[in-house]
Design an enzyme around this catalytic site. Structure first.
Site, short mmCIF file in Angstrom:
data_model
loop_
_atom_site.label_atom_id
_atom_site.label_comp_id
_atom_site.label_asym_id
_atom_site.label_seq_id
_atom_site.Cartn_x
_atom_site.Cartn_y
_atom_site.Cartn_z
N GLU A 136 -6.92 -60.25 -61.39
CA GLU A 136 -5.46 -60.41 -61.41
C GLU A 136 -5.14 -61.91 -61.38
O GLU A 136 -5.71 -62.65 -60.59
CB GLU A 136 -4.81 -59.72 -60.21
CG GLU A 136 -3.30 -59.68 -60.35
CD GLU A 136 -2.62 -58.91 -59.21
OE1 GLU A 136 -1.60 -58.27 -59.47
OE2 GLU A 136 -3.12 -58.96 -58.08
N GLY A 269 -5.42 -63.96 -50.46
CA GLY A 269 -5.74 -63.33 -49.19
C GLY A 269 -6.62 -62.11 -49.40
O GLY A 269 -7.58 -61.88 -48.67
N ALA A 270 -6.28 -61.33 -50.43
CA ALA A 270 -7.05 -60.13 -50.74
C ALA A 270 -6.64 -59.67 -52.14
O ALA A 270 -5.66 -60.15 -52.70
CB ALA A 270 -6.79 -59.03 -49.72
N MET A 271 -7.40 -58.72 -52.69
CA MET A 271 -7.11 -58.17 -54.01
C MET A 271 -7.36 -56.68 -54.00
O MET A 271 -8.42 -56.21 -53.61
CB MET A 271 -7.99 -58.86 -55.07
CG MET A 271 -7.82 -58.28 -56.46
SD MET A 271 -6.12 -58.46 -57.06
CE MET A 271 -5.97 -57.01 -58.10
N GLU A 272 -6.36 -55.93 -54.48
CA GLU A 272 -6.32 -54.48 -54.32
C GLU A 272 -7.11 -53.69 -55.35
O GLU A 272 -6.80 -52.53 -55.60
CB GLU A 272 -4.86 -54.01 -54.37
CG GLU A 272 -4.17 -54.16 -55.73
CD GLU A 272 -3.42 -55.46 -55.91
OE1 GLU A 272 -2.55 -55.53 -56.79
OE2 GLU A 272 -3.69 -56.42 -55.16
N ASN A 273 -8.14 -54.26 -55.96
CA ASN A 273 -8.91 -53.55 -56.98
C ASN A 273 -9.07 -52.07 -56.62
O ASN A 273 -9.36 -51.73 -55.48
CB ASN A 273 -10.31 -54.16 -57.12
CG ASN A 273 -10.29 -55.66 -57.20
OD1 ASN A 273 -9.72 -56.22 -58.11
ND2 ASN A 273 -10.91 -56.31 -56.23
N HIS A 305 -1.47 -53.59 -46.55
CA HIS A 305 -0.85 -54.03 -47.81
C HIS A 305 -1.72 -53.63 -49.01
O HIS A 305 -1.23 -53.02 -49.97
CB HIS A 305 -0.67 -55.55 -47.77
CG HIS A 305 -0.11 -56.15 -49.01
ND1 HIS A 305 1.19 -56.61 -49.10
CD2 HIS A 305 -0.64 -56.37 -50.25
CE1 HIS A 305 1.42 -57.08 -50.31
NE2 HIS A 305 0.31 -56.94 -51.03
N GLU A 306 -3.00 -53.97 -48.94
CA GLU A 306 -3.87 -53.70 -50.08
C GLU A 306 -4.05 -52.21 -50.33
O GLU A 306 -4.14 -51.77 -51.49
CB GLU A 306 -5.24 -54.36 -49.87
CG GLU A 306 -5.19 -55.87 -49.67
CD GLU A 306 -4.40 -56.60 -50.74
OE1 GLU A 306 -4.47 -56.20 -51.91
OE2 GLU A 306 -3.71 -57.58 -50.40
N HIS A 309 -1.26 -50.56 -52.18
CA HIS A 309 -1.39 -50.79 -53.63
C HIS A 309 -2.15 -49.67 -54.34
O HIS A 309 -1.99 -49.49 -55.55
CB HIS A 309 -2.14 -52.09 -53.89
CG HIS A 309 -1.29 -53.31 -53.91
ND1 HIS A 309 -0.16 -53.42 -54.68
CD2 HIS A 309 -1.41 -54.50 -53.26
CE1 HIS A 309 0.37 -54.62 -54.51
NE2 HIS A 309 -0.37 -55.30 -53.65
#
Length: 873
Positions: A136, A269-273, A305-306, A309
């Site tokens: 992303e 911070g993070a990625m919601e893959n 949060h992630e 998603h």
């Protein structure tokens, strides 16, 4: 033929005459050589007559001889690097319907934390590489040629060839694994349809812990070897989040498993893959002994949060980046809903006002942008991953939920998820579902909030027994704009519970007879009569009261008649109005004085933020008063800080543990000698014997105290902090040190700290902390350093988000129009699309500060106000 291919250049989006339906990918990352190779076989549906296939590719070497579509080789292959597209032109029209596009390619496992990249970690004293993806927003094209837009959803079937001793993860569970000597081939289950930016791969050495949801989905947290215990808290929050969201959306988690992985080098911070969520270590790992309360809370919020998603973003995906807020605004709002359910004692919805405040601040700039912002080039996308898309998005969602009611709102969201599952949606699609379920004119209400930049300030005047309201756009530069919004107004009169609710649809509105039961004497009696607009700050707007109502609210605040959220709203509105020149600084100081007995974490956090802002601006605006203003703020914060002390109590609350560092750091920054001396004393004991306890919540205050006394001729404290940084294996500890290294006046120490970020000892994603710690006294040193090192900075830290942080951290320290002109001239030939917006916003903030300085200098009564309040305190 190349001339014909050129017609696809300069387009915001790919043509839609062909779309992928299924990708079959085989990738071979070489972690020693930091390269990878691969093959792609893509089922493509050709829906309109064309002789072209146009897809995305960047930083890849595509083997042109290998390209085939249904056995046909293209007559011409064109790569347009600026547009990041690969155009395949065939001799004749392609057959309609589905065909297979095949090709081979290779690339570099880069060190820029985007695409398919390498991250370093230590294992048994040896530095190793792991292979990680971060796609992303538009970086899947850096791993494999693809239709790299959210609306081109497809199924993915992945196979990896990796060293046999490593763990290899992807979105889906492993279905087959074959080991052949040093290499193993790992085959994964085919995914449901999803967007390219959600595809993920992680290859490295890991430990893991495992849990299971109520539906039987396996949830794992992967950490570096030996750190799995630090994943327990995140695992617990993750399992609870999936269970809660399943009920809230009335839709099961769509995949068989969920993995969460801590990555040492990670931009975001993070990625919601989908099914494989990646995190910066500080946002996934929590150690009961060495982590602070704020880290615990950040982990909970980030995980929630992630995982939100997985429904809002992954199952239902925005149609284009214009609708990014549908992903990020809802995930932000949902994360607070989840954490409030798990930890009600954290009072997290009051803390949500941190997000609202951040959004209000950014959206009061002329250089802000609407929630729904047009995207014309891929290079523009990263710049909208900001407080507007996340925090304003979440805040207007909270406003809408408050207007519709929680039950109707939840029912509508569940309907929306079901209707658009495995597909894409636009903002208008959400409004349509909300209207259908609620029966309210949601689209009419919300369109201005998402399509229009900015927000209103509601002026409130008392006219006899009536109240007059007037709305205008609020801008921090003090200018006026007659913008119009449909504003959900909530109004309390003498009580949080005595509310009026209505929509303000015009510029002016009168509320008749609101205080008819109170005579003039009652109104004059302190605290007997007050009016508060925007109850609990559910609306995304500011409020400006006339003098009589301002005084009444100040009295109500002092007499503790207001909710925590209302206190925060009043303080933050007064601060913003002071900056904009709509209220005096004296008025703001009187309001802060009324908060002198406050002991709540959230309220004091906002007060501390405001006092820090005023203390900094006073150095330039009124240097002769700056010392007294600091003393005033010290007296304001000190009583609660002394009550809490430096040492945690066994029975203290999470919020008290959060409050302690806020107050201690605030007092150190204000120059409180006693706090600084105690911080230095505690640090020395800790440094001499690491077995002595220096609680994690107080370490930053102690480290900052040490830096207060550091100079070129007295650098023992600085060297001690660097020693701690180099010896610690705890991420939070290392970040604490980086976050204070530039916090001194000494030019040589500041330059040494700034140059430290270029060494291998500092990860690229953490370097911004050093710049953020620069104090006003060292801003000229930092600015000179930035200019001298700009070319090196842009080469070393290519990610636009990192460059934006650097620019903002240093530029916004200045408060003069002359400096703004100098900075603007320097960057005139040095801008890049990814941080152009951040630069414009930073320069605007300098102009706003310059205007605030002028306004403060013109306040004749300010000195007397400061003297009087100092005596009272």
């Amino acid at each position: 033929m190349a001339a014909a291919a050129a017609e696809f250049r300069g387009q915001a989006r790919l043509p839609r005459f062909a779309a992928p339906r299924r990708y079959e990918l085989r990738l071979r990352p070489d972690l020693a050589a930091c390269v990878f190779s691969g093959e792609a076989s893509v089922a493509v549906d050709v829906s309109a007559p064309t002789r072209f296939l146009v897809l995305n590719a960047a930083d890849l070497a595509v083997d042109r001889a290998s390209i085939r579509f249904q056995g046909l080789a293209p007559a011409e292959v064109s790569v347009f690097e600026e547009d990041e597209i690969l155009v395949l032109e065939f001799a004749g029209e392609l057959p309609l319907g589905e065909g297979v596009l095949a090709m081979r390619f290779n690339g570099t496992l880069n060190d820029q934390m985007r695409g398919f990249y390498r991250s370093k970690y230590e294992y048994k004293g040896e530095t190793k590489n792991m292979a990680v993806t971060q796609f992303e927003s538009v970086d899947a094209r850096r791993c494999f040629p693809c239709w790299d837009e959210p609306s081109f959803k497809a199924k993915f079937k992945l196979t990896l060839e990796v060293p046999s001793e490593l763990v290899a993860l992807s979105n889906m569970p492993i279905v087959n694994e074959k080991i052949a000597g040093p290499i193993k081939t790992v085959e994964y289950e085919e995914s449901p349809v999803m967007s390219t930016y959600l595809v993920a791969i992680v290859v490295g050495l890991f430990d893991y812990i495992e849990g299971v949801t109520s539906e039987g989905n396996k949830v794992r947290v992967y950490t570096q070897v030996g750190k799995s215990n630090q994943g327990k808290f995140a695992l617990d929050v993750g399992v609870k989040s999936l269970n809660l969201y399943k009920e809230f959306f009335d839709t099961p988690y769509p995949l068989p498993k969920l993995d969460m992985v801590a990555i040492p080098d990670f931009t975001n911070g993070a990625m919601e893959n989908y099914g494989l969520v990646t995190y910066r270590e500080i946002y996934l790992l929590f150690d009961e002994q060495s982590s602070s309360a704020s880290t615990k809370q950040n982990v909970a919020i980030t995980v929630a949060h992630e995982l939100a998603h997985q429904w809002f973003g992954n199952l239902v995906t925005m149609e284009w980046w214009t609708h990014l807020w549908l992903n990020e605004g809802f995930a932000t709002w949902m994360s607070y809903l989840a954490v409030d359910s798990f930890f009600p004692e954290w009072n997290i919805w009051t803390q949500f006002l941190d997000s609202t405040t951040s959004a209000l601040k950014l959206d009061s700039l002329a250089e802000s942008h609407p929630i729904e912002v047009e995207i014309h080039h891929a290079s523009e996308i990263d710049s909208i991953f900001d407080s507007i898309s996340y925090d304003k998005g979440a805040s207007v969602i909270r406003m809408l939920q408050s207007y519709l009611g929680a039950e109707r709102f939840q029912k509508a969201l569940a309907s929306y998820i079901k209707k658009y599952a495995y597909s894409n949606a636009k903002t208008e699609d959400l409004w349509a579902v909300l209207e259908e379920v609620s029966g309210e004119p949601v689209k009419n209400l919300m369109t201005t909030w998402t399509k229009k930049q900015g927000y209103p300030v509601i002026g409130v005047k008392l006219k006899g027994h009536d109240v007059e309201l007037e709305q205008d756009q609020f801008l921090l530069d003090g200018s006026s704009d007659s913008g119009m919004w449909i504003v959900p107004i909530t109004l309390g009169c003498n009580s949080h519970d005595m509310q009026k609710r209505f929509l303000l649809k015009h510029k002016f509105s009168d509320i008749k007879g609101i205080n008819s039961q109170y005579d003039d004497q009652d109104r004059q009696n302190s605290g007997n009569f007050w009016i508060k607009l925007n109850i609990d700050e559910t609306g995304f707007y500011r409020v400006k009261y006339d003098d009589e109502l301002t005084t009444a609210l100040r009295n109500a605040l002092q007499m503790k008649k207001l909710s925590l959220m209302d206190k925060i709203g009043i303080v933050e509105d007064a601060h913003a109005l002071s900056i904009a020149g709509k209220q005096t600084l004296s008025s703001l100081l009187h309001l802060l004085y009324a908060c002198r007995d406050e002991d709540d974490f959230s309220v004091l956090s906002h007060i501390n933020s405001v006092t820090s802002s005023v203390a900094k601006i006073s150095i330039d605006a009124t240097p002769e008063l700056a010392g007294e203003i600091k003393q005033l703020f010290i007296k304001l914060l000190l009583p609660t800080a002394e009550k809490l002390g430096w040492d945690p109590k066994n029975s203290e609350s999470h919020l008290d543990a959060m409050l302690r560092p806020v107050l201690l750091v605030g007092l150190v920054q204000l120059g409180h000698d006693k706090t600084i001396s105690e911080g230095v004393r505690r640090f020395q004991i800790f440094f001499d014997d690491r077995n002595t306890s220096l609680p994690p919540d107080t370490r930053k205050a102690a480290y900052l105290s040490v830096m207060h006394n550091v100079s070129s001729t007295n650098r023992s404290g600085y060297d001690a902090l660097l020693k701690i940084y180099r010896e610690s294996t705890e991420v939070e500890e290392r970040l604490n040190v980086l976050g204070i290294l530039s916090s001194c006046q000494d030019k040589d120490i500041v330059l040494e700290s700034l140059n430290f970020i270029f060494t291998d000892e500092v990860r690229n994603q953490d370097a911004y902390l050093v710049l953020r710690s620069v104090i006003i006294d060292a801003r000229e040193t930092a600015w000179s350093w930035l200019k001298e090192n700009w070319d090196r900075i842009t080469k070393t830290f290519a990610a636009s988000a990192i460059l934006s942080d650097y620019v903002k951290s240093i530029v916004t320290l200045f408060t003069s129009k002359e400096k703004e002109a100098e900075i603007s001239q320097f960057f005139a030939t040095r801008t890049k699309p990814g941080f152009k917006r951040a630069l414009k916003q930073s320069l605007e903030n300098v102009r706003i500060s310059a205007r605030w300085v002028d306004g403060i200098r013109g306040e004749a009564e300010l000195a007397q106000t400061v003297h009087d309040l100092l005596i009272k305190l």
